[in-house]
Design a protein around this motif. Sequence first.
Motif, short mmCIF file in Angstrom:
data_model
loop_
_atom_site.label_atom_id
_atom_site.label_comp_id
_atom_site.label_asym_id
_atom_site.label_seq_id
_atom_site.Cartn_x
_atom_site.Cartn_y
_atom_site.Cartn_z
N ARG A 80 25.31 6.35 -24.87
CA ARG A 80 25.38 5.86 -26.25
C ARG A 80 26.79 5.98 -26.82
O ARG A 80 27.28 5.04 -27.46
CB ARG A 80 24.38 6.60 -27.13
CG ARG A 80 22.93 6.21 -26.86
CD ARG A 80 22.01 6.69 -27.96
NE ARG A 80 21.84 8.12 -27.97
CZ ARG A 80 22.04 8.91 -29.02
NH1 ARG A 80 22.47 8.42 -30.16
NH2 ARG A 80 21.83 10.22 -28.93
N SER A 81 27.45 7.09 -26.61
CA SER A 81 28.80 7.27 -27.16
C SER A 81 29.80 6.37 -26.42
O SER A 81 30.69 5.77 -27.04
CB SER A 81 29.23 8.73 -27.08
OG SER A 81 29.20 9.20 -25.75
N ASN A 82 29.66 6.26 -25.10
CA ASN A 82 30.55 5.39 -24.33
C ASN A 82 30.36 3.93 -24.72
O ASN A 82 31.31 3.16 -24.86
CB ASN A 82 30.30 5.55 -22.84
CG ASN A 82 30.68 6.92 -22.31
OD1 ASN A 82 31.07 7.80 -23.08
ND2 ASN A 82 30.56 7.12 -21.01
N PHE A 83 29.11 3.55 -24.88
CA PHE A 83 28.72 2.19 -25.28
C PHE A 83 29.37 1.82 -26.61
O PHE A 83 29.97 0.75 -26.77
CB PHE A 83 27.20 2.16 -25.36
CG PHE A 83 26.57 0.86 -25.76
CD1 PHE A 83 26.95 -0.34 -25.19
CD2 PHE A 83 25.53 0.85 -26.69
CE1 PHE A 83 26.32 -1.53 -25.54
CE2 PHE A 83 24.90 -0.32 -27.05
CZ PHE A 83 25.30 -1.52 -26.48
N LEU A 84 29.28 2.72 -27.59
CA LEU A 84 29.87 2.46 -28.90
C LEU A 84 31.39 2.38 -28.82
O LEU A 84 32.01 1.52 -29.47
CB LEU A 84 29.47 3.58 -29.87
CG LEU A 84 28.15 3.41 -30.61
CD1 LEU A 84 27.80 4.67 -31.37
CD2 LEU A 84 28.21 2.22 -31.55
N GLU A 85 31.99 3.27 -28.06
CA GLU A 85 33.45 3.28 -27.96
C GLU A 85 33.97 1.98 -27.35
O GLU A 85 34.94 1.38 -27.86
CB GLU A 85 33.90 4.46 -27.11
CG GLU A 85 35.42 4.57 -26.96
CD GLU A 85 35.85 5.76 -26.13
OE1 GLU A 85 37.05 5.87 -25.84
OE2 GLU A 85 34.99 6.58 -25.75
N ILE A 86 33.35 1.52 -26.30
CA ILE A 86 33.80 0.29 -25.64
C ILE A 86 33.51 -0.92 -26.51
O ILE A 86 34.34 -1.84 -26.62
CB ILE A 86 33.14 0.17 -24.26
CG1 ILE A 86 33.66 1.28 -23.34
CG2 ILE A 86 33.42 -1.20 -23.63
CD1 ILE A 86 32.97 1.37 -22.01
N ALA A 87 32.37 -0.94 -27.19
CA ALA A 87 32.07 -2.06 -28.09
C ALA A 87 33.12 -2.16 -29.18
O ALA A 87 33.52 -3.28 -29.58
CB ALA A 87 30.69 -1.87 -28.70
#
Length: 274
Positions: A80-87
């Motif tokens: 979830r945190s990686n997903f948000l950062e890349i988005a």
Amino acid sequence: MKQRKFAVSRRGLIKLGALSLVASPTIAVAQALSDDLVLEEQWGDLSLAPETIEFNPYQIGELSTSRVQGSMTDRIKSFRSNFLEIAGEFEGYNRSEHENEITRFLNLFRLDFRYGARQKYTPYCAAGVSYVAALTYWREANTTDQVPTLAELRAFLIEVGSYHFYPTVSVIDMYHVALGTRRWIARSDTPEPGWLVLFDWKQNGGANHVGIVESVILDEDQTQPVALNTLEFNTVMENASGSQRDGGYVARRVRSLNGTIKGYINTDARNPFR
């Protein structure tokens, strides 16, 4: 090529989709239904005119359910945190200045930036969040700074579907599969950062747009959630002016917790049927 107008029920599609949750659809089934196109209306904001996406749901489903092409990568615990950062890296991208990048979101599912004789834009809210999810897995497995090929990204779609949410170009299919995999969360619940939020602008039971929850905004007493900070693909910029009102942006938005929110997809919940 046969076409059929989009309908929310689509019993045949849902029936096949439910089967694909338990066992991967065979290539024979996908080919047998390969001429079955769906037209789905999506729009990134209530202020925008709806756009139509044309796609083959069986061919889309084959990309994320074929055991042959999966990378067989373990689940990312910090998804979830990686997903948000890349988005967030795509914030500000728009159709006029970033056509090549947005085309990649759609090409991942073998769709084009424009389609048809009138060369209409293909809406990309679902394709965008799905692309970012696949990219999240690709980066976890690679240390290079190179841009991955679409074939390399497609190899991770099965992980996204198994561990987080159904990657697709269709908002309504995201909803149906989330229901079938027990990932769907009612809008009365409080979402977590990195979950998906689905919108029903007309409040008529549809699903027209998807975004990523960044955070929850509380009231003045800091007790009740009243709005969401979101990151959305194919929307209009917050407080947009001039040509920015035309939409087609990747932008951070503030969304009130009202009836236009259909509900959420818990991106931590694994598919129990795989």
